[in-house]
Design a protein around this motif. Structure first.
Motif, PDB file in Angstrom:
ATOM      1  N   PHE A 113       0.941  -1.166  -0.076  1.00 40.22           N
ATOM      2  CA  PHE A 113      -0.337   0.571  -0.243  1.00 40.22           C
ATOM      3  C   PHE A 113       0.827   1.384   0.142  1.00 40.22           C
ATOM      4  O   PHE A 113       1.758   1.396   0.605  1.00 40.22           O
ATOM      5  CB  PHE A 113      -1.420   0.586   1.259  1.00 40.22           C
ATOM      6  N   LEU A 114       0.073   2.399  -0.669  1.00 40.69           N
ATOM      7  CA  LEU A 114       1.456   3.625  -0.755  1.00 40.69           C
ATOM      8  C   LEU A 114       0.697   4.311  -0.339  1.00 40.69           C
ATOM      9  O   LEU A 114      -0.725   4.246  -0.574  1.00 40.69           O
ATOM     10  CB  LEU A 114       1.782   3.604  -2.145  1.00 40.69           C
ATOM     11  N   THR A 125       4.793  -3.938   8.165  1.00 42.66           N
ATOM     12  CA  THR A 125       5.224  -3.180   7.792  1.00 42.66           C
ATOM     13  C   THR A 125       5.927  -1.387   7.217  1.00 42.66           C
ATOM     14  O   THR A 125       4.504  -1.189   6.353  1.00 42.66           O
ATOM     15  CB  THR A 125       6.931  -3.968   7.368  1.00 42.66           C
ATOM     16  N   HIS A 126       5.937  -0.747   7.673  1.00 42.52           N
ATOM     17  CA  HIS A 126       6.440   0.561   7.362  1.00 42.52           C
ATOM     18  C   HIS A 126       7.313   0.636   7.648  1.00 42.52           C
ATOM     19  O   HIS A 126       8.304   1.479   8.246  1.00 42.52           O
ATOM     20  CB  HIS A 126       4.801   1.614   8.476  1.00 42.52           C
ATOM     21  N   SER A 152       2.923   4.800  10.590  1.00 38.99           N
ATOM     22  CA  SER A 152       3.726   4.493  11.261  1.00 38.99           C
ATOM     23  C   SER A 152       2.797   3.598  13.182  1.00 38.99           C
ATOM     24  O   SER A 152       3.354   2.676  13.508  1.00 38.99           O
ATOM     25  CB  SER A 152       4.265   5.022  12.017  1.00 38.99           C
ATOM     26  N   ILE A 153       1.540   4.342  13.037  1.00 39.57           N
ATOM     27  CA  ILE A 153       0.681   3.866  13.368  1.00 39.57           C
ATOM     28  C   ILE A 153       0.465   2.757  13.819  1.00 39.57           C
ATOM     29  O   ILE A 153      -0.193   2.163  14.610  1.00 39.57           O
ATOM     30  CB  ILE A 153      -0.832   4.735  14.256  1.00 39.57           C
ATOM     31  N   ILE A 154      -0.353   2.244  12.323  1.00 36.55           N
ATOM     32  CA  ILE A 154      -1.179   1.113  11.780  1.00 36.55           C
ATOM     33  C   ILE A 154       0.437   0.560  11.621  1.00 36.55           C
ATOM     34  O   ILE A 154      -0.194  -0.584  12.332  1.00 36.55           O
ATOM     35  CB  ILE A 154      -1.358   1.246  10.421  1.00 36.55           C
ATOM     36  N   ALA A 155       0.983   0.357  11.540  1.00 33.08           N
ATOM     37  CA  ALA A 155       2.201  -0.570  11.710  1.00 33.08           C
ATOM     38  C   ALA A 155       2.841  -1.280  13.313  1.00 33.08           C
ATOM     39  O   ALA A 155       2.687  -2.659  13.314  1.00 33.08           O
ATOM     40  CB  ALA A 155       3.643  -0.781  10.749  1.00 33.08           C
ATOM     41  N   ALA A 192      11.249  -6.668   3.455  1.00 33.80           N
ATOM     42  CA  ALA A 192      10.137  -6.584   4.535  1.00 33.80           C
ATOM     43  C   ALA A 192       9.960  -7.841   5.476  1.00 33.80           C
ATOM     44  O   ALA A 192      10.096  -9.257   5.182  1.00 33.80           O
ATOM     45  CB  ALA A 192       8.991  -5.994   4.696  1.00 33.80           C
ATOM     46  N   PRO A 193      10.022  -7.940   6.875  1.00 35.74           N
ATOM     47  CA  PRO A 193       9.956  -9.319   7.740  1.00 35.74           C
ATOM     48  C   PRO A 193       7.961  -9.591   7.651  1.00 35.74           C
ATOM     49  O   PRO A 193       7.246 -10.698   8.209  1.00 35.74           O
ATOM     50  CB  PRO A 193      10.256  -8.610   9.362  1.00 35.74           C
TER      51      PRO A 193
END
Length: 192
Positions: free
Chosen positions: A5-6, A30-31, A20-23, A78-79
């Protein structure tokens, strides 16, 4: 296959904070902030970092190949299954180069481009009020805003034609924006 997602939005739209809050609240996400990925390279004081800094410090775009390589490497490493990248694409050329890279591989699927929409005045008030660094001043803001707005219509049209463009009102509380963004991402993911 990783889901990408961009998040796009004006300087000060809150896109980095929202993502960053969502991640942080979801272990499956991962953000990456394009700006943070580039600033990390600058902080390492590598030759590449010095080159990047010569553009960032003036509010200008970093060369296309540098940005695309940086982002693709981050996605592949990304993990998690779900990746959010904010602040990309910032030009038609970045969009086209990234679309080409995505079309030539089968590891990453772009699921949506979410625009966090704010007025120029709200963006200006937020950026000049946060005083995060030397680049948070009127002159750099005006340049960054111009750099953001100039290709925006073409970027939106391109992603609309692929049914990938979504808009969220960024002039509300962070909690409301994050709730809407999370719901939108989950809805898009559930469509397969």
């Amino acid at each position: 296959m990783k889901d990408l997602f961009l998040i796009i939005g004006a300087p000060g739209s809150g896109k980095t904070t929202d993502a960053s809050i969502i991640a942080k609240e979801d272990d499956s996400v991962t953000h990456y902030s394009t700006g943070d990925l580039l600033r990390e390279e600058v902080a390492r004081k590598t030759e590449l970092g010095k080159l990047i800094d010569s553009f960032i410090s003036k509010g200008n775009l970093v060369p296309l190949n540098v940005v695309v390589d940086t982002i693709v490497t981050a996605i592949k490493n990304a993990p998690t299954q779900n990746i959010i990248i904010d602040g990309y694409p910032r030009s038609v050329e970045q969009m086209q180069a990234f679309d080409k890279v995505l079309s030539e591989q089968n590891e990453v699927c772009l699921k949506g481009v979410i625009e966090v929409k704010v007025s120029e005045q709200v963006a200006r008030d937020r950026v000049l009020g946060r005083n995060r660094g030397a680049d948070d001043n009127e002159e750099v803001f005006n340049n960054r805003m111009g750099v953001y707005l100039e290709p925006l219509e073409a970027i939106i049209k391109f992603y609309e034609s692929k049914n990938l463009h979504f808009v969220i009102n960024g002039e509300r509380s962070i909690e409301e924006i994050v709730m809407d963004m999370r719901a939108l991402i989950n809805k898009i993911k559930s469509k397969g």
